[in-house]
Design an enzyme around this catalytic site. Structure first.
Site, PDB file in Angstrom:
ATOM      1  N   CYS A 183      84.939  65.811  77.455  1.00 10.35           N
ATOM      2  CA  CYS A 183      85.121  64.748  78.457  1.00 10.35           C
ATOM      3  C   CYS A 183      84.121  64.889  79.601  1.00 10.35           C
ATOM      4  O   CYS A 183      83.805  63.912  80.266  1.00 10.35           O
ATOM      5  CB  CYS A 183      86.542  64.781  78.987  1.00 10.35           C
ATOM      6  N   GLU A 207      94.468  63.010  82.265  1.00  7.77           N
ATOM      7  CA  GLU A 207      93.112  63.572  82.146  1.00  7.77           C
ATOM      8  C   GLU A 207      92.399  62.725  81.096  1.00  7.77           C
ATOM      9  O   GLU A 207      92.590  62.913  79.903  1.00  7.77           O
ATOM     10  CB  GLU A 207      93.173  65.041  81.710  1.00  7.77           C
TER      11      GLU A 207
HETATM   12  P1  NAP Z   1      93.146  59.804  72.055  1.00 12.02           P
HETATM   13  O1  NAP Z   1      92.873  58.992  70.866  1.00 12.02           O
HETATM   14  O2  NAP Z   1      93.572  59.118  73.290  1.00 12.02           O
HETATM   15  O3  NAP Z   1      94.242  60.869  71.611  1.00 12.02           O
HETATM   16  C1  NAP Z   1      94.731  61.840  72.506  1.00 12.02           C
HETATM   17  C2  NAP Z   1      96.156  62.162  72.137  1.00 12.02           C
HETATM   18  O4  NAP Z   1      96.938  60.991  72.304  1.00 12.02           O
HETATM   19  C3  NAP Z   1      96.321  62.583  70.688  1.00 12.02           C
HETATM   20  O5  NAP Z   1      97.349  63.543  70.592  1.00 12.02           O
HETATM   21  C4  NAP Z   1      96.764  61.290  70.026  1.00 12.02           C
HETATM   22  O6  NAP Z   1      97.533  61.493  68.875  1.00 12.02           O
HETATM   23  C5  NAP Z   1      97.643  60.719  71.115  1.00 12.02           C
HETATM   24  N1  NAP Z   1      97.890  59.299  70.996  1.00 12.02           N
HETATM   25  C6  NAP Z   1      97.084  58.329  70.511  1.00 12.02           C
HETATM   26  N2  NAP Z   1      97.708  57.135  70.602  1.00 12.02           N
HETATM   27  C7  NAP Z   1      98.914  57.359  71.158  1.00 12.02           C
HETATM   28  C8  NAP Z   1     100.029  56.542  71.503  1.00 12.02           C
HETATM   29  N3  NAP Z   1     100.012  55.225  71.303  1.00 12.02           N
HETATM   30  N4  NAP Z   1     101.119  57.108  72.065  1.00 12.02           N
HETATM   31  C9  NAP Z   1     101.151  58.433  72.278  1.00 12.02           C
HETATM   32  N5  NAP Z   1     100.136  59.269  71.965  1.00 12.02           N
HETATM   33  C10 NAP Z   1      99.040  58.737  71.415  1.00 12.02           C
HETATM   34  O7  NAP Z   1      91.903  60.709  72.460  1.00 12.02           O
HETATM   35  P2  NAP Z   1      91.096  61.696  71.530  1.00 12.02           P
HETATM   36  O8  NAP Z   1      90.176  60.917  70.694  1.00 12.02           O
HETATM   37  O9  NAP Z   1      91.991  62.669  70.862  1.00 12.02           O
HETATM   38  O10 NAP Z   1      90.292  62.536  72.630  1.00 12.02           O
HETATM   39  C11 NAP Z   1      89.102  62.108  73.144  1.00 12.02           C
HETATM   40  C12 NAP Z   1      89.279  61.510  74.512  1.00 12.02           C
HETATM   41  O11 NAP Z   1      89.942  62.452  75.356  1.00 12.02           O
HETATM   42  C13 NAP Z   1      87.953  61.239  75.171  1.00 12.02           C
HETATM   43  O12 NAP Z   1      88.015  60.016  75.836  1.00 12.02           O
HETATM   44  C14 NAP Z   1      87.812  62.394  76.171  1.00 12.02           C
HETATM   45  O13 NAP Z   1      86.976  62.110  77.262  1.00 12.02           O
HETATM   46  C15 NAP Z   1      89.233  62.599  76.571  1.00 12.02           C
HETATM   47  N6  NAP Z   1      89.423  63.937  77.114  1.00 12.02           N
HETATM   48  C16 NAP Z   1      89.641  64.060  78.440  1.00 12.02           C
HETATM   49  C17 NAP Z   1      89.780  65.330  78.995  1.00 12.02           C
HETATM   50  C18 NAP Z   1      90.028  65.511  80.464  1.00 12.02           C
HETATM   51  O14 NAP Z   1      90.402  66.600  80.863  1.00 12.02           O
HETATM   52  N7  NAP Z   1      89.824  64.493  81.284  1.00 12.02           N
HETATM   53  C19 NAP Z   1      89.702  66.453  78.182  1.00 12.02           C
HETATM   54  C20 NAP Z   1      89.480  66.280  76.810  1.00 12.02           C
HETATM   55  C21 NAP Z   1      89.343  65.008  76.283  1.00 12.02           C
HETATM   56  P3  NAP Z   1      96.883  61.464  67.403  1.00 12.02           P
HETATM   57  O15 NAP Z   1      95.615  62.244  67.466  1.00 12.02           O
HETATM   58  O16 NAP Z   1      97.943  62.123  66.604  1.00 12.02           O
HETATM   59  O17 NAP Z   1      96.651  60.028  67.085  1.00 12.02           O
END
Ligand code: NAP
Length: 572
Positions: free
Chosen positions: A372, A338
């Site tokens: 998102c 997602e």
């Molecule tokens: P993110 O930076 O990708 O982080 C999401 C999760 O992934 C967090 O738990 C983060 O951990 C973890 N993570 C980061 N790097 C990682 C790695 N190398 N290996 C494993 N896990 C890792 O995204 P975000 O800033 O939290 O969220 C915003 C994004 O999510 C936006 O792009 C939004 O559109 C998307 N989103 C999509 C949906 C959907 O349903 N399509 C819903 C909500 C949000 P840490 O935070 O501990 O670094």
């Protein structure tokens, strides 16, 4: 497998102090350790070696509490505990699993107020002190709530119902050290309800994972398709919906008979750990639901590299999703992704403009644009773009940024300084290419917002199609408007992106609703509505916005394998 409910275990001193500070009545909901095999765990198992990380309120920069920083060793321990729990959890009946889920959901609802406060605190919340300006007058009622552990000064933290205060307004004033303003409590409470709606939904869906009897190809055999739980699952979730993104995965997995290890975002572990505490109280058995947080890379690699984990469900950015998909290839795991969006919002000349503005406001500014499905690219017919732009900007200008005490905080801070820098860069790019500011376009520092990362609700007109706002997700309160003359051009522009999560269309022409909705390359389309999410409906994207669906009857399929069973020697 035992599923008796359990009583709360006491919180750490730091969590008890935080509970008093932020007005959480049930302090045991605040936890600062991971949850592995039914036990609160620090990083003693290996890599972490007792390390912690700070959880910070982005509205104030204030450290809320330090949380155990877990790594690969703890993740492997949680996976092992989940694997040990799998045989008996998957063998319990769907009815028993539904009962456990319902107890969990009921507890989430019962603690909605505390959960909302915790969420507000870590996503950026108003935490302020009111001081009396004069002694209480005879017969005067002062209904400000005083929380245990707060100073003797009347203390109003995350006041849940500011409008209902019966306190005369001249009796108190803001203490001069008022710090920070935040995500509106009403939104946080809305998310708690949204999160519990997934538990409720999947508790029922688990009872409907029917198999099939297939007309046989051999008169001597009978052929079936069985639906069975995939097994041990891993879930990685973001900070922007710190409860709902977990329940949308975990409730579906548990209902299907799977077990799950969750890694919440380091920005918002407290909400996730409160869910863990409530799951334990609900009697979700040992090992069925584990929580590890800390070193994202190490935890992610322990999950993706594990041969025990059969499925990874991820919600977050597209870049991280791509990496995790690559990492999962090594063990050929099933994945649900997602990922990010860049939603178009089409307004046709026959649309009800007031309704379109209402839809745009909800879809754009909820959670300060950090959703998102947030609309970003407003593609508006040339005959109505001026009217739409003027009304949209007028409505956006009225949004109150910050001040929760006035009972009218519409928009809180961005999650961190990186997010602010990204928003500022997108706006600067658009302005440098000729866009015009209709409202906002700047940081907010007044009204006590100076220590937080606040950005004004922003509407930009004449945004050229080569601006970054038309290509990349802004994830902030910025709307970019451009005009079109022809329906085909509008659809082409809407589809001209690698993202494909949500799109919105406003038109009063019913035929156009169908025609345009079918041509939009998106997983979800809102026609004459700015809301596209409900527990009962499939949620997910196409193209680089992801794979798989969450919610609805489709959400549980993500946690089920289809097994072909042929029974021979049956005879005629
Ligand atoms: P993110 O930076 O990708 O982080 C999401 C999760 O992934 C967090 O738990 C983060 O951990 C973890 N993570 C980061 N790097 C990682 C790695 N190398 N290996 C494993 N896990 C890792 O995204 P975000 O800033 O939290 O969220 C915003 C994004 O999510 C936006 O792009 C939004 O559109 C998307 N989103 C999509 C949906 C959907 O349903 N399509 C819903 C909500 C949000 P840490 O935070 O501990 O670094």
């Amino acid at each position: 497998m035992s599923s008796s409910t359990s009583s709360p275990s006491p919180p750490s001193d730091a969590c008890a102090a935080l509970a008093a500070r932020i007005g959480v009545a049930d302090a045991s909901l605040l936890r600062d350790e991971g949850f592995i095999a039914d036990a609160w765990t620090r990083a003693e198992l290996g890599d972490g070696g007792g390390a912690t990380f700070d959880v910070v309120n982005p509205a104030t920069g204030e450290t809320l509490v330090s949380v155990a920083k877990l790594g690969a060793a703890e993740t492997r321990a949680a996976i092992d505990a989940a694997a040990a729990a799998l045989p008996s959890w998957s063998a319990t009946t769907a009815i028993v699993r539904a009962q456990a889920l319902r107890r969990w959901g009921d507890l989430v609802n019962a603690h909605a107020s505390d959960l909302a406060r915790i969420m507000c605190a870590e996503q950026g919340a108003f935490c302020c002190t009111l001081v009396p300006t004069r002694p209480r007058r005879r017969g005067e009622r002062r209904s400000l709530r005083t929380f245990p552990g707060a100073s003797l000064r009347p203390h109003l933290a995350f006041n849940p119902r500011p409008r209902r205060l019966s306190t005369p307004t001249d009796a108190f004033q803001l203490h001069p050290d008022v710090r920070g303003l935040g995500k509106p409590l009403a939104e946080a409470r809305g998310e708690v309800a949204y999160a519990s709606s997934f538990i409720d939904w999947f508790a029922d869906e688990g009872r409907r994972t029917y198999g099939e009897v297939i007309p046989t190809h051999d008169a001597n055999a009978r052929v079936f398709a069985l639906r069975q739980p995939i097994g041990v699952c891993a879930a990685i979730t973001p900070w922007n919906f710190p409860l709902a993104m977990i329940t949308r995965k975990a409730a579906a997995a548990l209902a299907a008979g799977c077990v799950v290890v969750v890694k919440p975002s380091e920005e918002t572990p407290l909400s996730a750990l409160a869910l863990a505490e409530l799951a334990a109280r609900a009697g979700i058995p040992r090992g069925v639901l584990g929580f590890v947080m800390g070193d994202a890379n190490a935890i992610g690699e322990a999950m993706t590299g594990s041969e025990i984990v059969r499925k990874l469900s991820f919600t977050g950015s597209t870049a991280v999703g791509k990496k995790l998909m690559r990492d999962c290839a090594g063990t050929v795991k099933r994945t649900s992704m997602e990922l990010g969006g860049c939603a178009p919002f089409l307004v046709f000349q026959d649309a009800n403009i007031d309704e379109a503005v209402k839809g745009a406001m909800g879809s754009k500014f909820r959670n300060a644009g950090q959703t998102c499905v947030s609309s970003q690219r407003y593609i508006v017919h040339e005959d109505v773009i001026d009217e739409f732009g003027a009304k949209f900007a007028a409505a956006a200008r009225k949004l109150v940024v910050g001040d929760g005490l006035r009972g009218k905080t519409d928009q809180g801070p961005l999650i961190n300084a990186r997010a602010l820098a990204k928003v500022e860069a997108h706006v600067a790019d658009a302005l440098s290419k000729g866009a015009k500011v209709l409202c906002g376009g700047h940081r907010v520092t007044e009204n006590g917002c100076d220590k937080g990362v606040f950005y004004a609700p922003t509407v930009l007109a004449n945004v050229p199609r080569d601006a970054s706002l038309f290509r990349e997700e802004v994830f902030g309160p910025v709307a970019a408007l451009t005009s079109f003359a022809d329906e085909r051009d509008a659809i082409a522009l809407a589809n001209d992106t690698t993202a494909g999560l949500a799109a919105y269309v406003y038109t009063n022409d019913n035929a156009r609703v169908w025609r345009v909705s079918e041509k939009l390359e998106y997983g979800m389309v809102g026609a004459n509505t700015g809301v596209v999410s409900a527990a009962s409906a499939p949620f997910g994207g196409v193209k680089e916005s992801g794979t798989g669906r969450e919610g609805g009857k489709h959400g549980i399929e993500e946690y089920l394998e289809v097994k072909h069973l042929s029974v021979g020697g049956v005879g005629r």
